[in-house]
Design an enzyme around this catalytic site. Structure first.
Site, PDB file in Angstrom:
ATOM      1  N   TYR A  15      -4.079  -1.143  -4.362  1.00 33.29           N
ATOM      2  CA  TYR A  15      -4.518  -0.964  -2.920  1.00 33.29           C
ATOM      3  C   TYR A  15      -6.198  -0.292  -3.043  1.00 33.29           C
ATOM      4  O   TYR A  15      -6.331   0.418  -3.677  1.00 33.29           O
ATOM      5  CB  TYR A  15      -3.569   0.143  -1.787  1.00 33.29           C
ATOM      6  CG  TYR A  15      -2.680  -0.261  -2.085  1.00 33.29           C
ATOM      7  CD1 TYR A  15      -2.374  -1.350  -0.860  1.00 33.29           C
ATOM      8  CD2 TYR A  15      -1.577  -0.350  -2.965  1.00 33.29           C
ATOM      9  CE1 TYR A  15      -1.426  -1.949  -0.432  1.00 33.29           C
ATOM     10  CE2 TYR A  15      -0.191  -1.018  -1.798  1.00 33.29           C
ATOM     11  CZ  TYR A  15      -0.095  -2.030  -1.522  1.00 33.29           C
ATOM     12  OH  TYR A  15       1.411  -2.201  -0.999  1.00 33.29           O
ATOM     13  N   CYS A  16      -6.624  -0.430  -2.229  1.00 31.51           N
ATOM     14  CA  CYS A  16      -8.117   0.141  -1.463  1.00 31.51           C
ATOM     15  C   CYS A  16      -7.534   1.987  -3.065  1.00 31.51           C
ATOM     16  O   CYS A  16      -7.110   2.362  -1.243  1.00 31.51           O
ATOM     17  CB  CYS A  16      -8.569   0.589  -0.525  1.00 31.51           C
ATOM     18  SG  CYS A  16     -10.191   1.555  -0.132  1.00 31.51           S
ATOM     19  N   PRO A  17      -9.215   2.260  -3.082  1.00 30.03           N
ATOM     20  CA  PRO A  17      -9.742   1.697  -3.862  1.00 30.03           C
ATOM     21  C   PRO A  17     -10.174   1.565  -5.210  1.00 30.03           C
ATOM     22  O   PRO A  17     -10.698   1.245  -5.809  1.00 30.03           O
ATOM     23  CB  PRO A  17     -11.212   2.578  -4.268  1.00 30.03           C
ATOM     24  CG  PRO A  17     -10.419   3.740  -4.331  1.00 30.03           C
ATOM     25  CD  PRO A  17      -8.680   3.588  -3.160  1.00 30.03           C
TER      26      PRO A  17
END
Lengths: 79, 132
Positions: free
Chosen positions: A16-18
Site C-alpha cells: 500500500y501507499c507509500p
C-alpha cells in the site's frame, strides 16, 4: 506502445501507499544515471502519487500504463 | 548554500491511525529530500515503547484494524525507512518521559534523543510544523 527499454522492474504489487514509492526510491538510489526503472503497483494512490514525486525529485517520468489490476510506472533516473 | 525545506511533525495522539498518517508524511517527506524532525509527546509517546510494539497494544478506530489485518508497514517501520533513506530525526519529549518515569532504552531505538520544547523549536525553526 512505448519502445523504452526498461533496465530494472520492481514488483511492488500488494503493498500500500507509500510502499511502491519507497521501493522505487530505494532502487533509484543505487541505479546508474539514465537507467529506466519500472515499478508495478496495485495501489491506485501510488499511480498518481509517484509521477508527482518523480517530477519534484528531478527525475524523468516516462509512462504510466494501466494493466489488469495494476499499473506499470516507468521512471528515468536523471540526476 | 541553499537549505533543504524542513518539516516538523508533532505526534501527540496514541491513535494508530494518526501515528500512521504522521509517520507516512514524515517518511515520504524525508525520502523526497526534506529534512524532517519528528517530536513525540504525551499519549503518542507510549506507543513508541518497545513493549507496546512487541505486544501490539495499539489503539485503533476504523482504519487501524485493517492496517493491522493487511499487515501494512506501521508507523515505526515508516519512520525507520525515513531515517535510512532520507534525513529524518525522531525525538521524544522530555516532559512526558520525566512524568511517566520512562527511560530512553524503553523506547524504540530509532529515537535519537530526549529533548525539551526549546530544543525542538531550535530544530524546527523555519520549518512547516504539523501537529497530529
Amino acid at each position: 506502445m512505448s519502445q523504452v527499454a526498461v533496465d530494472k522492474t520492481i514488483d511492488a504489487r500488494g503493498t500500500y501507499c507509500p510502499g511502491p514509492l519507497m521501493e522505487l526510491i530505494k532502487t533509484l538510489k543505487t541505479a546508474p544515471l539514465q537507467s529506466v526503472i519500472e515499478v508495478w503497483s496495485s495501489d491506485s494512490g501510488s499511480s498518481t502519487d509517484i509521477p508527482v514525486w518523480v517530477k519534484k525529485a528531478g527525475h524523468e517520468f516516462v509512462y504510466s500504463i494501466e494493466e489488469k489490476g495494476y499499473w506499470r510506472i516507468a521512471v528515468r533516473k536523471a540526476r | 548554500m541553499e537549505q533543504t525545506p524542513k518539516l516538523a511533525v508533532v505526534l501527540l495522539s496514541s491513535e494508530l491511525e494518526k501515528l500512521h498518517a504522521g509517520a507516512l508524511m514524515g517518511s515520504v517527506a524525508s525520502m523526497s529530500g526534506m529534512t524532517v524532525y519528528m517530536f513525540v509527546s504525551m499519549d503518542a509517546l507510549e506507543q513508541f515503547r518497545k513493549d507496546v510494539i512487541t505486544e501490539k497494544r495499539f489503539k485503533t478506530g476504523v482504519v487501524g484494524p485493517m492496517l493491522l489485518e493487511k499487515e501494512v508497514p506501521l508507523f515505526y517501520d515508516l519512520i525507520r525507512q525515513g531515517i535510512e533513506l532520507g534525513n529524518l530525526h525522531l525525538y521524544a519529549c522530555a516532559l512526558a518521559m520525566d512524568v511517566m518515569d520512562w527511560k530512553k532504552e524503553e523506547l524504540i531505538d530509532e529515537v535519537e534523543g530526549i529533548i525539551g520544547v526549546n530544543q525542538f523549536f531550535g530544530l524546527a525553526e523555519g520549518a512547516q510544523i504539523m501537529t497530529i
